[in-house]
Design a protein around this motif. Structure first.
Motif, PDB file in Angstrom:
ATOM      1  N   LEU A  82       0.828  -1.202   0.000  1.00  0.00           N
ATOM      2  CA  LEU A  82       0.000   0.000   0.000  1.00  0.00           C
ATOM      3  C   LEU A  82       0.864   1.254   0.000  1.00  0.00           C
ATOM      4  O   LEU A  82       0.644   2.183  -0.795  1.00  0.00           O
ATOM      5  N   VAL A  83       1.861   1.284   0.872  1.00  0.00           N
ATOM      6  CA  VAL A  83       2.761   2.444   0.930  1.00  0.00           C
ATOM      7  C   VAL A  83       3.555   2.574  -0.364  1.00  0.00           C
ATOM      8  O   VAL A  83       3.721   3.674  -0.912  1.00  0.00           O
ATOM      9  N   GLY A  84       4.046   1.438  -0.892  1.00  0.00           N
ATOM     10  CA  GLY A  84       4.791   1.473  -2.141  1.00  0.00           C
ATOM     11  C   GLY A  84       3.958   1.989  -3.298  1.00  0.00           C
ATOM     12  O   GLY A  84       4.438   2.769  -4.131  1.00  0.00           O
ATOM     13  N   SER A  85       2.702   1.567  -3.343  1.00  0.00           N
ATOM     14  CA  SER A  85       1.803   2.052  -4.394  1.00  0.00           C
ATOM     15  C   SER A  85       1.581   3.554  -4.272  1.00  0.00           C
ATOM     16  O   SER A  85       1.605   4.277  -5.273  1.00  0.00           O
ATOM     17  N   ALA A  86       1.379   4.017  -3.048  1.00  0.00           N
ATOM     18  CA  ALA A  86       1.139   5.440  -2.830  1.00  0.00           C
ATOM     19  C   ALA A  86       2.352   6.270  -3.229  1.00  0.00           C
ATOM     20  O   ALA A  86       2.215   7.304  -3.903  1.00  0.00           O
ATOM     21  N   VAL A  87       3.548   5.833  -2.847  1.00  0.00           N
ATOM     22  CA  VAL A  87       4.760   6.578  -3.186  1.00  0.00           C
ATOM     23  C   VAL A  87       4.965   6.598  -4.700  1.00  0.00           C
ATOM     24  O   VAL A  87       5.336   7.631  -5.281  1.00  0.00           O
ATOM     25  N   THR A  88       4.722   5.458  -5.351  1.00  0.00           N
ATOM     26  CA  THR A  88       4.890   5.382  -6.807  1.00  0.00           C
ATOM     27  C   THR A  88       3.950   6.342  -7.524  1.00  0.00           C
ATOM     28  O   THR A  88       4.364   7.108  -8.408  1.00  0.00           O
ATOM     29  N   VAL A  89       2.693   6.320  -7.130  1.00  0.00           N
ATOM     30  CA  VAL A  89       1.699   7.187  -7.775  1.00  0.00           C
ATOM     31  C   VAL A  89       1.987   8.655  -7.471  1.00  0.00           C
ATOM     32  O   VAL A  89       1.864   9.521  -8.354  1.00  0.00           O
ATOM     33  N   LEU A  90       2.395   8.960  -6.242  1.00  0.00           N
ATOM     34  CA  LEU A  90       2.709  10.342  -5.889  1.00  0.00           C
ATOM     35  C   LEU A  90       3.911  10.858  -6.664  1.00  0.00           C
ATOM     36  O   LEU A  90       3.942  12.029  -7.076  1.00  0.00           O
ATOM     37  N   ALA A  91       4.914  10.004  -6.869  1.00  0.00           N
ATOM     38  CA  ALA A  91       6.097  10.418  -7.627  1.00  0.00           C
ATOM     39  C   ALA A  91       5.730  10.765  -9.065  1.00  0.00           C
ATOM     40  O   ALA A  91       6.170  11.797  -9.611  1.00  0.00           O
ATOM     41  N   VAL A  92       4.906   9.934  -9.689  1.00  0.00           N
ATOM     42  CA  VAL A  92       4.482  10.200 -11.068  1.00  0.00           C
ATOM     43  C   VAL A  92       3.587  11.432 -11.127  1.00  0.00           C
ATOM     44  O   VAL A  92       3.699  12.258 -12.046  1.00  0.00           O
ATOM     45  N   HIS A  93       2.716  11.577 -10.139  1.00  0.00           N
ATOM     46  CA  HIS A  93       1.842  12.752 -10.079  1.00  0.00           C
ATOM     47  C   HIS A  93       2.669  14.028  -9.929  1.00  0.00           C
ATOM     48  O   HIS A  93       2.438  15.021 -10.630  1.00  0.00           O
ATOM     49  N   GLY A  94       3.633  14.022  -9.017  1.00  0.00           N
ATOM     50  CA  GLY A  94       4.476  15.202  -8.825  1.00  0.00           C
ATOM     51  C   GLY A  94       5.274  15.540 -10.071  1.00  0.00           C
ATOM     52  O   GLY A  94       5.399  16.715 -10.443  1.00  0.00           O
ATOM     53  N   ALA A  95       5.812  14.520 -10.740  1.00  0.00           N
ATOM     54  CA  ALA A  95       6.551  14.756 -11.980  1.00  0.00           C
ATOM     55  C   ALA A  95       5.634  15.341 -13.047  1.00  0.00           C
ATOM     56  O   ALA A  95       6.022  16.246 -13.798  1.00  0.00           O
ATOM     57  N   SER A 169       0.701  11.215 -17.542  1.00  0.00           N
ATOM     58  CA  SER A 169       1.136  12.373 -16.762  1.00  0.00           C
ATOM     59  C   SER A 169       2.034  13.297 -17.573  1.00  0.00           C
ATOM     60  O   SER A 169       2.025  14.515 -17.389  1.00  0.00           O
ATOM     61  N   PHE A 170       2.812  12.698 -18.487  1.00  0.00           N
ATOM     62  CA  PHE A 170       3.691  13.518 -19.322  1.00  0.00           C
ATOM     63  C   PHE A 170       2.938  14.129 -20.506  1.00  0.00           C
ATOM     64  O   PHE A 170       3.085  15.312 -20.814  1.00  0.00           O
ATOM     65  N   LEU A 171       2.135  13.326 -21.170  1.00  0.00           N
ATOM     66  CA  LEU A 171       1.462  13.785 -22.385  1.00  0.00           C
ATOM     67  C   LEU A 171       0.319  14.747 -22.103  1.00  0.00           C
ATOM     68  O   LEU A 171      -0.242  15.323 -23.036  1.00  0.00           O
ATOM     69  N   TYR A 172      -0.026  14.925 -20.826  1.00  0.00           N
ATOM     70  CA  TYR A 172      -1.063  15.904 -20.482  1.00  0.00           C
ATOM     71  C   TYR A 172      -0.698  17.280 -21.017  1.00  0.00           C
ATOM     72  O   TYR A 172      -1.529  17.987 -21.599  1.00  0.00           O
ATOM     73  N   THR A 173       0.572  17.673 -20.839  1.00  0.00           N
ATOM     74  CA  THR A 173       1.040  18.945 -21.407  1.00  0.00           C
ATOM     75  C   THR A 173       2.273  18.770 -22.275  1.00  0.00           C
ATOM     76  O   THR A 173       2.555  19.598 -23.137  1.00  0.00           O
ATOM     77  N   GLY A 174       3.058  17.696 -22.068  1.00  0.00           N
ATOM     78  CA  GLY A 174       4.240  17.466 -22.876  1.00  0.00           C
ATOM     79  C   GLY A 174       3.905  16.651 -24.114  1.00  0.00           C
ATOM     80  O   GLY A 174       2.859  16.001 -24.193  1.00  0.00           O
ATOM     81  N   GLY A 175       4.783  16.664 -25.090  1.00  0.00           N
ATOM     82  CA  GLY A 175       4.562  15.878 -26.293  1.00  0.00           C
ATOM     83  C   GLY A 175       3.314  16.344 -27.039  1.00  0.00           C
ATOM     84  O   GLY A 175       3.228  17.476 -27.517  1.00  0.00           O
ATOM     85  N   ILE A 176       2.326  15.460 -27.110  1.00  0.00           N
ATOM     86  CA  ILE A 176       1.068  15.803 -27.784  1.00  0.00           C
ATOM     87  C   ILE A 176       0.395  16.983 -27.103  1.00  0.00           C
ATOM     88  O   ILE A 176      -0.162  17.867 -27.759  1.00  0.00           O
ATOM     89  N   GLY A 177       0.431  17.001 -25.772  1.00  0.00           N
ATOM     90  CA  GLY A 177      -0.191  18.090 -25.025  1.00  0.00           C
ATOM     91  C   GLY A 177      -1.708  18.031 -25.092  1.00  0.00           C
ATOM     92  O   GLY A 177      -2.363  18.916 -25.652  1.00  0.00           O
ATOM     93  N   PHE A 178      -2.289  16.976 -24.501  1.00  0.00           N
ATOM     94  CA  PHE A 178      -3.744  16.807 -24.554  1.00  0.00           C
ATOM     95  C   PHE A 178      -4.484  18.001 -23.944  1.00  0.00           C
ATOM     96  O   PHE A 178      -5.605  18.311 -24.358  1.00  0.00           O
TER      97      PHE A 178
END
Length: 218
Positions: A82-95, A169-178
Protein backbone atom coordinates in the motif's frame (compact mmCIF):
# COMPACT_ATOMS: atom_id res chain seq x y z
CA UNK A 1 50.33 69.24 16.31
CA UNK A 2 48.52 69.22 19.63
CA UNK A 3 46.46 66.40 21.13
CA UNK A 4 43.19 68.14 20.17
CA UNK A 5 44.26 68.39 16.51
CA UNK A 6 45.27 64.71 16.52
CA UNK A 7 41.87 63.59 17.89
CA UNK A 8 40.06 65.73 15.29
CA UNK A 9 42.13 64.20 12.45
CA UNK A 10 41.35 60.67 13.60
CA UNK A 11 37.62 61.38 13.78
CA UNK A 12 37.64 62.92 10.28
CA UNK A 13 39.47 59.84 8.95
CA UNK A 14 36.88 57.53 10.48
CA UNK A 15 34.08 59.48 8.79
CA UNK A 16 35.78 59.54 5.37
CA UNK A 17 34.19 57.67 2.38
CA UNK A 18 36.94 55.04 2.50
CA UNK A 19 36.17 54.26 6.12
CA UNK A 20 32.46 54.10 5.26
CA UNK A 21 33.17 51.71 2.41
CA UNK A 22 35.08 49.45 4.77
CA UNK A 23 32.15 49.41 7.17
CA UNK A 24 29.69 48.67 4.34
CA UNK A 25 31.93 45.89 3.03
CA UNK A 26 32.18 44.38 6.47
CA UNK A 27 28.41 44.50 6.91
CA UNK A 28 27.88 42.93 3.49
CA UNK A 29 30.37 40.18 4.29
CA UNK A 30 28.67 39.47 7.58
CA UNK A 31 25.33 39.38 5.78
CA UNK A 32 26.70 37.01 3.17
CA UNK A 33 27.91 34.70 5.90
CA UNK A 34 24.41 34.65 7.37
CA UNK A 35 22.60 33.85 4.07
CA UNK A 36 23.70 30.25 3.32
CA UNK A 37 21.99 28.60 6.33
CA UNK A 38 18.61 29.81 5.04
CA UNK A 39 19.05 29.31 1.31
CA UNK A 40 18.75 25.52 1.30
CA UNK A 41 15.53 25.80 3.29
CA UNK A 42 14.14 28.28 0.81
CA UNK A 43 15.19 26.00 -2.05
CA UNK A 44 13.49 22.99 -0.47
CA UNK A 45 10.35 25.04 0.13
CA UNK A 46 10.42 26.14 -3.51
CA UNK A 47 10.64 22.53 -4.71
CA UNK A 48 7.77 21.48 -2.46
CA UNK A 49 5.68 24.39 -3.71
CA UNK A 50 6.43 23.44 -7.33
CA UNK A 51 5.02 19.95 -6.65
CA UNK A 52 1.62 21.46 -5.74
CA UNK A 53 1.14 19.01 -2.84
CA UNK A 54 -2.43 20.22 -2.28
CA UNK A 55 -3.37 18.24 -5.42
CA UNK A 56 -2.02 14.92 -4.10
CA UNK A 57 -5.41 13.89 -2.75
CA UNK A 58 -6.26 13.09 -6.38
CA UNK A 59 -3.56 10.39 -6.23
CA UNK A 60 -4.06 9.09 -2.72
CA UNK A 61 -7.83 8.65 -3.02
CA UNK A 62 -7.77 6.11 -5.91
CA UNK A 63 -4.86 4.26 -4.27
CA UNK A 64 -6.89 3.97 -1.06
CA UNK A 65 -9.95 2.86 -3.03
CA UNK A 66 -8.05 0.22 -4.98
CA UNK A 67 -6.47 -1.12 -1.81
CA UNK A 68 -9.84 -1.18 -0.05
CA UNK A 69 -11.34 -3.17 -2.93
CA UNK A 70 -8.41 -5.60 -2.71
CA UNK A 71 -8.99 -6.01 1.02
CA UNK A 72 -12.67 -6.65 0.43
CA UNK A 73 -11.91 -9.28 -2.19
CA UNK A 74 -9.06 -11.05 -0.37
CA UNK A 75 -9.73 -10.26 3.28
CA UNK A 76 -6.11 -9.16 3.74
CA UNK A 77 -4.01 -6.13 2.91
CA UNK A 78 -0.22 -5.75 2.67
CA UNK A 79 0.70 -2.39 4.25
CA UNK A 80 4.09 -2.35 2.52
CA UNK A 81 2.49 -2.71 -0.91
CA UNK A 82 0.00 0.00 0.00
CA UNK A 83 2.76 2.44 0.93
CA UNK A 84 4.79 1.47 -2.14
CA UNK A 85 1.80 2.05 -4.39
CA UNK A 86 1.14 5.44 -2.83
CA UNK A 87 4.76 6.58 -3.19
CA UNK A 88 4.89 5.38 -6.81
CA UNK A 89 1.70 7.19 -7.77
CA UNK A 90 2.71 10.34 -5.89
CA UNK A 91 6.10 10.42 -7.63
CA UNK A 92 4.48 10.20 -11.07
CA UNK A 93 1.84 12.75 -10.08
CA UNK A 94 4.48 15.20 -8.82
CA UNK A 95 6.55 14.76 -11.98
CA UNK A 96 3.44 15.38 -14.07
CA UNK A 97 2.81 18.61 -12.18
CA UNK A 98 6.35 19.75 -12.96
CA UNK A 99 5.92 18.89 -16.65
CA UNK A 100 2.74 20.94 -16.61
CA UNK A 101 4.57 23.87 -14.99
CA UNK A 102 7.39 23.75 -17.53
CA UNK A 103 5.25 23.56 -20.66
CA UNK A 104 2.67 26.11 -19.50
CA UNK A 105 5.52 28.54 -18.89
CA UNK A 106 7.33 27.77 -22.16
CA UNK A 107 4.11 28.26 -24.13
CA UNK A 108 3.39 31.58 -22.39
CA UNK A 109 0.23 30.35 -20.69
CA UNK A 110 1.34 31.06 -17.12
CA UNK A 111 1.41 34.72 -16.09
CA UNK A 112 1.42 36.83 -12.94
CA UNK A 113 -2.22 36.01 -12.17
CA UNK A 114 -1.90 32.25 -12.71
CA UNK A 115 -2.28 29.78 -9.85
CA UNK A 116 1.13 28.27 -10.63
CA UNK A 117 3.80 30.99 -10.73
CA UNK A 118 6.83 28.83 -9.92
CA UNK A 119 8.66 29.88 -13.09
CA UNK A 120 6.87 33.18 -13.65
CA UNK A 121 8.07 34.53 -10.30
CA UNK A 122 11.47 32.85 -10.83
CA UNK A 123 11.06 30.80 -7.68
CA UNK A 124 12.85 28.06 -9.62
CA UNK A 125 14.68 28.06 -12.93
CA UNK A 126 13.32 25.96 -15.86
CA UNK A 127 16.32 23.61 -15.68
CA UNK A 128 15.60 23.03 -11.98
CA UNK A 129 12.04 21.99 -12.82
CA UNK A 130 13.26 19.65 -15.57
CA UNK A 131 15.85 18.00 -13.35
CA UNK A 132 13.38 17.57 -10.50
CA UNK A 133 10.82 16.06 -12.87
CA UNK A 134 13.36 13.55 -14.19
CA UNK A 135 14.32 12.69 -10.61
CA UNK A 136 10.71 12.00 -9.64
CA UNK A 137 10.06 9.86 -12.72
CA UNK A 138 13.18 7.89 -11.80
CA UNK A 139 11.93 7.46 -8.23
CA UNK A 140 8.60 6.23 -9.60
CA UNK A 141 10.34 3.67 -11.82
CA UNK A 142 12.47 2.42 -8.93
CA UNK A 143 9.40 2.06 -6.72
CA UNK A 144 7.54 0.24 -9.50
CA UNK A 145 10.47 -2.17 -9.84
CA UNK A 146 10.39 -2.74 -6.09
CA UNK A 147 6.66 -3.48 -6.21
CA UNK A 148 7.24 -6.02 -8.95
CA UNK A 149 9.90 -7.71 -6.82
CA UNK A 150 7.68 -8.13 -3.76
CA UNK A 151 4.22 -8.58 -5.30
CA UNK A 152 2.62 -11.31 -7.41
CA UNK A 153 1.84 -8.91 -10.26
CA UNK A 154 3.26 -10.00 -13.61
CA UNK A 155 5.86 -7.75 -15.20
CA UNK A 156 3.86 -7.12 -18.37
CA UNK A 157 0.79 -6.16 -16.38
CA UNK A 158 2.76 -3.84 -14.11
CA UNK A 159 4.49 -2.22 -17.09
CA UNK A 160 1.18 -1.75 -18.91
CA UNK A 161 -0.51 0.00 -16.01
CA UNK A 162 2.48 1.92 -14.67
CA UNK A 163 3.84 3.24 -17.95
CA UNK A 164 0.29 3.99 -19.06
CA UNK A 165 -0.03 6.31 -16.06
CA UNK A 166 3.45 7.73 -16.53
CA UNK A 167 2.79 8.47 -20.21
CA UNK A 168 -0.50 10.13 -19.36
CA UNK A 169 1.14 12.37 -16.76
CA UNK A 170 3.69 13.52 -19.32
CA UNK A 171 1.46 13.78 -22.38
CA UNK A 172 -1.06 15.90 -20.48
CA UNK A 173 1.04 18.95 -21.41
CA UNK A 174 4.24 17.47 -22.88
CA UNK A 175 4.56 15.88 -26.29
CA UNK A 176 1.07 15.80 -27.78
CA UNK A 177 -0.19 18.09 -25.03
CA UNK A 178 -3.74 16.81 -24.55
CA UNK A 179 -4.49 19.80 -22.35
CA UNK A 180 -4.00 22.15 -25.28
CA UNK A 181 -6.41 20.25 -27.55
CA UNK A 182 -9.29 20.13 -25.04
CA UNK A 183 -8.59 16.54 -23.97
CA UNK A 184 -6.82 17.25 -20.68
CA UNK A 185 -9.84 16.46 -18.51
CA UNK A 186 -10.26 13.10 -20.24
CA UNK A 187 -6.62 12.19 -19.50
CA UNK A 188 -6.98 13.23 -15.85
CA UNK A 189 -10.22 11.28 -15.48
CA UNK A 190 -8.65 8.09 -16.83
CA UNK A 191 -5.32 8.46 -14.99
CA UNK A 192 -6.69 9.31 -11.55
CA UNK A 193 -9.76 7.16 -12.00
CA UNK A 194 -9.69 3.54 -13.20
CA UNK A 195 -5.95 3.45 -13.95
CA UNK A 196 -4.75 4.42 -10.46
CA UNK A 197 -7.42 2.27 -8.78
CA UNK A 198 -6.46 -0.72 -10.95
CA UNK A 199 -2.76 -0.20 -10.17
CA UNK A 200 -3.26 -0.21 -6.38
CA UNK A 201 -5.64 -3.18 -6.57
CA UNK A 202 -3.48 -5.23 -8.94
CA UNK A 203 -0.37 -4.73 -6.80
CA UNK A 204 -2.23 -6.31 -3.89
CA UNK A 205 -3.95 -9.23 -5.66
CA UNK A 206 -2.42 -9.32 -9.21
CA UNK A 207 -4.27 -8.49 -12.40
CA UNK A 208 -5.26 -12.13 -13.06
CA UNK A 209 -7.15 -12.34 -9.76
CA UNK A 210 -8.66 -8.92 -10.43
CA UNK A 211 -10.05 -10.10 -13.78
CA UNK A 212 -11.27 -13.31 -12.15
CA UNK A 213 -13.09 -11.37 -9.42
CA UNK A 214 -14.68 -9.09 -11.99
CA UNK A 215 -15.89 -12.06 -14.06
CA UNK A 216 -17.34 -13.73 -10.97
CA UNK A 217 -19.29 -10.59 -10.08
CA UNK A 218 -20.67 -10.44 -13.60
Amino acid sequence: MGPADLVQKISISAESPRGSERNDAGAALAGAERVPPGTWRQKCAAYVLALRPWSFSASLTPVALGSALAYRAEGALNPGLLVGSAVTVLAVHGAGNLVNTYYDFSKGIDHKKSDDRTLVDQILEPQDVVRFGVFLYTVGCICAAGLYAVSTLKLEHLALIYFGGLSSSFLYTGGIGFKYVALGDVVILITFGPLAVMFAHAVQVSLDELCCNVSLHW
